[in-house]
Write an enzyme that holds these catalytic residues in place. Structure first.
Site, PDB file in Angstrom:
ATOM      1  N   GLY A   1       0.822  -1.197   0.000  1.00 15.60           N
ATOM      2  CA  GLY A   1       0.000   0.000   0.000  1.00 15.60           C
ATOM      3  C   GLY A   1       0.856   1.245   0.000  1.00 15.60           C
ATOM      4  O   GLY A   1       2.087   1.192   0.048  1.00 15.60           O
TER       5      GLY A   1
ATOM      6  N   GLY B   1       0.624   5.769   1.148  1.00 13.52           N
ATOM      7  CA  GLY B   1      -0.143   6.839   1.777  1.00 13.52           C
ATOM      8  C   GLY B   1       0.755   7.990   2.120  1.00 13.52           C
ATOM      9  O   GLY B   1       1.895   8.094   1.645  1.00 13.52           O
ATOM     10  N   GLY B   2       0.259   8.860   2.979  1.00 14.14           N
ATOM     11  CA  GLY B   2       0.999  10.063   3.320  1.00 14.14           C
ATOM     12  C   GLY B   2       2.286   9.793   4.065  1.00 14.14           C
ATOM     13  O   GLY B   2       3.214  10.582   4.012  1.00 14.14           O
ATOM     14  N   MET B   3       2.352   8.660   4.735  1.00 18.91           N
ATOM     15  CA  MET B   3       3.570   8.331   5.464  1.00 18.91           C
ATOM     16  C   MET B   3       4.469   7.392   4.669  1.00 18.91           C
ATOM     17  O   MET B   3       5.334   6.722   5.212  1.00 18.91           O
ATOM     18  CB  MET B   3       3.216   7.705   6.818  1.00 18.91           C
ATOM     19  CG  MET B   3       2.992   8.742   7.906  1.00 18.91           C
ATOM     20  SD  MET B   3       4.378   9.880   8.080  1.00 18.91           S
ATOM     21  CE  MET B   3       5.641   8.763   8.655  1.00 18.91           C
TER      22      MET B   3
ATOM     23  N   VAL C   1       4.362   0.963   1.747  1.00 22.70           N
ATOM     24  CA  VAL C   1       4.526  -0.218   2.585  1.00 22.70           C
ATOM     25  C   VAL C   1       4.728  -1.430   1.680  1.00 22.70           C
ATOM     26  O   VAL C   1       3.966  -1.629   0.724  1.00 22.70           O
ATOM     27  CB  VAL C   1       3.313  -0.434   3.509  1.00 22.70           C
ATOM     28  CG1 VAL C   1       3.532  -1.659   4.387  1.00 22.70           C
ATOM     29  CG2 VAL C   1       3.083   0.798   4.373  1.00 22.70           C
TER      30      VAL C   1
ATOM     31  N   LYS D   1       7.934  -0.164   5.957  1.00 24.55           N
ATOM     32  CA  LYS D   1       7.349   1.137   5.642  1.00 24.55           C
ATOM     33  C   LYS D   1       8.494   2.076   5.289  1.00 24.55           C
ATOM     34  O   LYS D   1       9.348   2.375   6.129  1.00 24.55           O
ATOM     35  CB  LYS D   1       6.542   1.678   6.812  1.00 24.55           C
ATOM     36  CG  LYS D   1       5.983   3.076   6.536  1.00 24.55           C
ATOM     37  CD  LYS D   1       5.124   3.570   7.680  1.00 24.55           C
ATOM     38  CE  LYS D   1       3.768   2.917   7.676  1.00 24.55           C
ATOM     39  NZ  LYS D   1       2.844   3.529   8.647  1.00 24.55           N
TER      40      LYS D   1
ATOM     41  N   ASP E   1      -4.336   8.005  16.887  1.00 27.96           N
ATOM     42  CA  ASP E   1      -4.862   7.843  15.530  1.00 27.96           C
ATOM     43  C   ASP E   1      -5.595   6.503  15.393  1.00 27.96           C
ATOM     44  O   ASP E   1      -5.348   5.742  14.461  1.00 27.96           O
ATOM     45  CB  ASP E   1      -3.729   7.929  14.507  1.00 27.96           C
ATOM     46  CG  ASP E   1      -4.255   8.185  13.086  1.00 27.96           C
ATOM     47  OD1 ASP E   1      -5.390   8.686  12.967  1.00 27.96           O
ATOM     48  OD2 ASP E   1      -3.544   7.873  12.122  1.00 27.96           O
TER      49      ASP E   1
END
Length: 981
Positions: free
Chosen positions: A17, A19-21, A24, A39, A132
């Protein structure tokens, strides 16, 4: 990154996947051969030193968390300016995906929420707030275990810049709600988080409340067309719509839990997530009790008020004819009354209906509380229960022995229940003229109960119906043969069998008389306390059987197999550490004990005490903490023989033999068939020179088919002290062909050294090393090699010491090998090498009690003696006084006596040497008595008593009449004797 690319030791497999961080990936750890999730952090984060500093600090704190519901962080690293985090790889789906696939059943909702709460509770206890909590950060494994992701990272995952990737995009895209509603992390924020105020654990309680609401209602509690509107709703709306508006028949208790979690004022919210966890568990248990009430109420004798809820029919009994225990029925009826009130209010039924139904329930409660006789508990704390082997009607051998062992682990965590141990079962079978390995059928178990005066037996069975399995547990009165209580459960698959067995065992505990408070305190789920893998538990069960027989080396591959099948099997690591320790593979014992300690939250309270005690013994070596843990274990489980047995072992290792005798006798009283307890008692009696008693203890144990290598060693030592050569040979013959035959070779090396036959001792030691290495027992081989160097140093022959210690330390740097090597090197003036070893030991074992108070002073004192600083040596040995009788290769008394001789203090020296001669049975000192006799002779010379000195020299020569003629110490003694003549 492409498949096959490498980051350090990690090999990329596929992308999971983005995303903003960052992105992965699924990867393989090539060093440990395991799957991991990597990650990879965005450049914007990696290039910002302040952010990376905060990130590293929080990730370090998060990586210290060890909980079954928290994703494990392995490491943070960078390769070629690429920063990444390596974490545990979880096979399953996110909670978001799971909710999207199908509506969740109420039981599943409560289970998931409780596991999330359990993970958060552990984090909060460690001072970490998640910040979160949302469905994207919750993974559901295929076996039902929930894992929380991204712990401690929310603080550094704030939106970066407008140009960067939107960190809320995955959430926004996944949530399926009304058109035009903008979603993101904001929808799970607490009011204080939305305001930017300081946060504590209560913010996670709020977010979990949002997730719980969403799981039940299929929508969010707060909504709006933009993120600002969502935040405004969180801050300003009084309450979200009631759950009952979106889901039929929501229990009133669940409405209360969600409402309390979503209070805007955090002072009115759950103050700890643990309180929320308790309420979730209570509700889940209450619903299960209601469902059971429906199943056990005869239709013809009850009026029903039913409603369909999540595929189950919940029934309220309006009659007293309930086939269950009275106290349990009363509890269930109380819960049903509350449930009826909620139902009637919610659906606005008429007052007449409400009154009629409530009067009916009140009549039932009155009957149970005032008219029905009070239930007498099936068992008391003084009763003992025996577990029969399961009747396996499935034809699948994986269940043979496994279910009984799993049930034993589950029930043994109860301080209330006293389980008749496996060792005692084996002895009872032998007494009955049966094989000790005979299968324990219901009839055989019943006969044992009647012979032993036991109150009850517990019989289990498992049957297969297609892919489903039915598990039945039945407690039977051993005297009458009547059923006391019976429970049955169905598992939907083989993978669910262990979990369902644990569930039904918990219900049975209550019916047998254990209090709810005790059950709630000591009720780790069976798949958490052990493993969810049947194959792993099967291997564990086979290993446990070998362990109980004292066959430690045979048990090792079985426990290792269990760990291969389930790397998180904490109990298997703990038992593996124990057998490694018992087979003197101390380095491997440390590794296994550390792993068990890291996973200690995955076991029951009883096993946690076992693991913690071993951790303080094997890893940190904190004597006081180990003893404190064992004493706590005794108080918590007063009928458990194990803490008494382990205390006996600890006191033997400290030379506190009187205490060891007391603890070993207590262990035997609680479990007369525990071979280690008899062995520890015999060792303590030998240490006290009570040889006849020790021999009697061993012979009695062996007559009952209990024997260990340590028992045989004590028999060999007693025979040697008494000059009984045939008895010595008998023990050597017994050891031949045994997996640890090397031990018998080592005994002979020790007795040869006693007679001054160093060359012969070396030959025995070399054979012992060879045997140990053939079985891959490297730690054992290294320790024996170092002990050879120690003998040479003790006898003043330093020519080979440097080479022998180097050889030993090439094999391993295990604890005992290092200590023995350092002591030998110090005695021979190899100070730089000695210092390097002690520095390493201090670094590895900074909390070690004996290292700081005994071993280091002893090593330093030997070095000072070599330098000629006798006074300094005596001063260093002052801290060792409490451990005078500890079994060591170099007796403290001998070194102190040597120091007094150097100071021309004959009286003081004689007193020290006499200590050794007074305790010839102490383990670890076989070569010392002759040297102590020589010391007495030299002390008598200083005292001016020529006759006494001549007699002491002659006694020494009698000890060493067959000694190697070229021993420096013997040559010197003969010269001294000639001067006296």
């Amino acid at each position: 990154m492409a498949a096959g690319a490498k980051l350090g030791r990690y090999e990329i497999r596929s992308q999971l996947g983005a995303g903003g961080m960052g992105e992965v990936y699924l990867a393989r750890d090539t060093k440990l051969d395991r799957k991991v999730a990597l990650k990879i952090l965005p450049v914007e984060v990696a290039s910002n030193q302040q952010r990376m500093g905060r990130f590293a600090q929080e990730a370090k704190a998060a990586s210290a968390l060890n909980h079954p519901n928290i994703l494990t962080i392995y490491e943070i690293d960078q390769t070629d300016s690429v920063h990444f985090i390596a974490t545990e790889y979880v096979e399953g789906e996110t909670l978001r995906q799971h909710m999207r696939d199908a509506p969740m059943r109420l039981g599943e909702v409560l289970d998931v929420a409780a596991q999330i709460a359990s993970g958060l509770s552990a984090a909060h206890a460690a001072g970490i707030v998640h910040r979160d909590v949302k469905p994207e950060n919750v993974m559901l494994r295929q076996d039902g275990l929930v894992k929380l992701l991204d712990f401690g990272l929310a603080k550094v995952t704030e939106p970066l810049t407008r140009e960067s990737v939107d960190p809320e995009a995955p959430t926004r895209g996944a949530v399926n709600t009304d058109p035009g509603v903008v979603m993101g992390t904001a929808i799970y924020m607490s009011p204080e988080q939305a305001r930017g105020l300081p946060l504590d654990g209560r913010t996670d309680s709020f977010s979990l409340g949002v997730v719980l609401y969403e799981m039940v209602a299929g929508r969010l509690p707060f909504a709006g067309p933009t993120s600002n509107d969502v935040i405004a709703a969180i801050l300003n709306e009084k309450e979200p719509p009631p759950l009952a508006r979106f889901a039929r028949d929501v229990p009133g208790e669940l409405e209360h839990i969600v409402t309390k979690a979503l209070r805007k004022d955090r002072e009115e919210r759950y103050q700890t997530v643990k309180d929320m966890l308790i309420d979730l568990k209570d509700l889940k248990r209450d619903l299960e009790l209601r469902a059971q009430l429906e199943r056990t109420t005869p239709p013809e004798s009850s009026e029903r008020a039913t409603s369909e809820r999540n595929g189950q029919t919940l029934t309220t009994a309006a009659s007293a004819s309930v086939v269950e225990t009275d106290a349990a029925a009363a509890v269930r009826s109380t819960s049903s009354a509350e449930y009826l009130v909620a139902e009637i209010k919610r659906h606005k039924r008429g007052a007449v209906m409400m009154l009629a139904l409530l009067l009916g329930v009140a009549a039932v409660l009155s009957y149970f509380f005032y008219f029905k006789p009070k239930r007498v508990p099936a068992l008391t704390e003084k009763d003992t229960i025996l577990l029969a082997d399961f009747d396996n009607a499935t034809g699948d051998a994986v269940f043979d022995g496994t279910l009984k062992q799993a049930l034993a682990v589950q029930l043994s965590q109860s301080p209330f229940l006293n389980i008749f141990g496996d060792e005692r079962i084996r002895e009872a079978l032998r007494f009955m003229g049966r094989s000790s390995d005979e299968r324990l059928t219901r009839d055989v178990a019943l006969e044992i109960c009647q012979r032993q005066g036991l109150k009850a037996l517990l019989a289990g069975s498992i049957s297969a119906f297609g892919s489903h399995y039915v598990i039945t547990l039945e407690a039977i009165n051993a005297q009458s043969g009547d059923a006391m209580t019976r429970e049955q459960v169905e598992a939907e698959s083989k993978e669910q069998v262990l979990k369902k067995l644990g569930d039904v065992a918990t219900k049975l505990r209550e019916q047998l008389g254990e209090s709810l408070v005790s059950i709630q305190k000591f009720d780790a789920p069976i798949e958490q306390a052990t493993t969810s893998s049947l194959e792993a538990f099967k291997a564990y069960t086979l290993g446990r059987e070998q362990h109980l027989k004292g066959k430690y080396l045979e048990a090792i591959p079985l426990f290792k197999r269990a760990i291969e099948l389930d790397p998180n099997f904490a109990l298997a690591y703990a038992r593996l550490a124990a057998v490694y320790f018992n087979s003197r593979q101390f380095g491997l014992a440390i590794e296994a004990s550390q792993k068990a300690y890291d996973l200690r939250d995955r076991v029951s309270e009883r096993e946690r005490l076992f693991i913690t005690a071993n951790y303080y013994d094997d890893v940190t070596r904190e004597v006081e903490k180990k003893i404190e843990t064992l004493e706590l274990w005794q108080r918590t489980y007063p009928r458990d023989f194990t803490p008494h047995n382990n205390l006996a072992l600890q006191y033997n290792n400290l030379g506190e033999y009187e205490k060891a005798v007391d603890e070993a006798r207590k262990a035997i009283d609680l479990n007369p068939n525990a071979a280690p307890a008899h062995s520890n008692l015999a060792t303590a009696l030998v240490g006290l020179n009570r040889f006849d008693e020790a021999k009697e203890v061993i012979e009695r144990a062996m007559a009952q088919k209990m024997e260990t290598m340590y028992m045989r060693r004590n028999l060999y030592l007693i025979a040697f002290i008494r000059g009984d050569a045939p008895a010595m040979s008998q023990q050597i013959e017994w050891a031949k062909g045994k997996p640890d035959e090397y031990a018998a070779q080592r005994w002979q090396a020790e007795t040869a050294a006693f007679s001054g036959q160093l060359q012969k001792a070396k030959e025995f030691s070399d054979r012992a090393v060879e045997m140990a290495l053939r079985r891959d027992l490297t730690d054992v081989a290294a320790e024996i090699t170092a002990a050879g160097a120690a003998r040479n140093a003790l006898f003043g022959d330093c020519k080979q010491v440097k080479g022998q210690t180097a050889k030993a330390l090439t094999m391993t740097h295990s604890y005992w090998t290092q200590f023995i090597a350092a002591t030998a090197l110090a005695a021979c003036g190899e100070f730089s090498r000695t210092q390097a070893i002690t520095d390493e030991m201090l670094k590895r074992y900074p909390k070690d009690t004996l290292l700081s108070k005994l071993f280091l002073p002893l090593i330093q004192a030997r070095a000072e003696m070599y330098r000629g600083n006798a006074a300094q040596a005596i001063q260093l040995l002052e801290t060792t006084t409490p451990y005078e009788r500890a079994p060591l290769p170099f007796p403290i008394a001998y070194l102190r006596g040597q120091a007094y001789l150097s100071q021309q203090k004959g009286t003081e020296a004689a007193a020290e040497f006499q200590k050794i001669l007074n305790h010839t049975g102490v383990r670890g000192w076989p070569a010392s008595p002759p040297l102590a006799q020589l010391g007495l002779a030299r002390a008598a010379v200083l005292q001016g008593d020529t006759a006494k000195a001549r007699k002491a020299y002659e006694d020494f020569f009698a000890f060493w009449k067959d000694a190697d003629a070229d021993l420096p110490i013997l040559i010197e003694a003969r010269k001294e004797y000639q001067k006296l003549k």
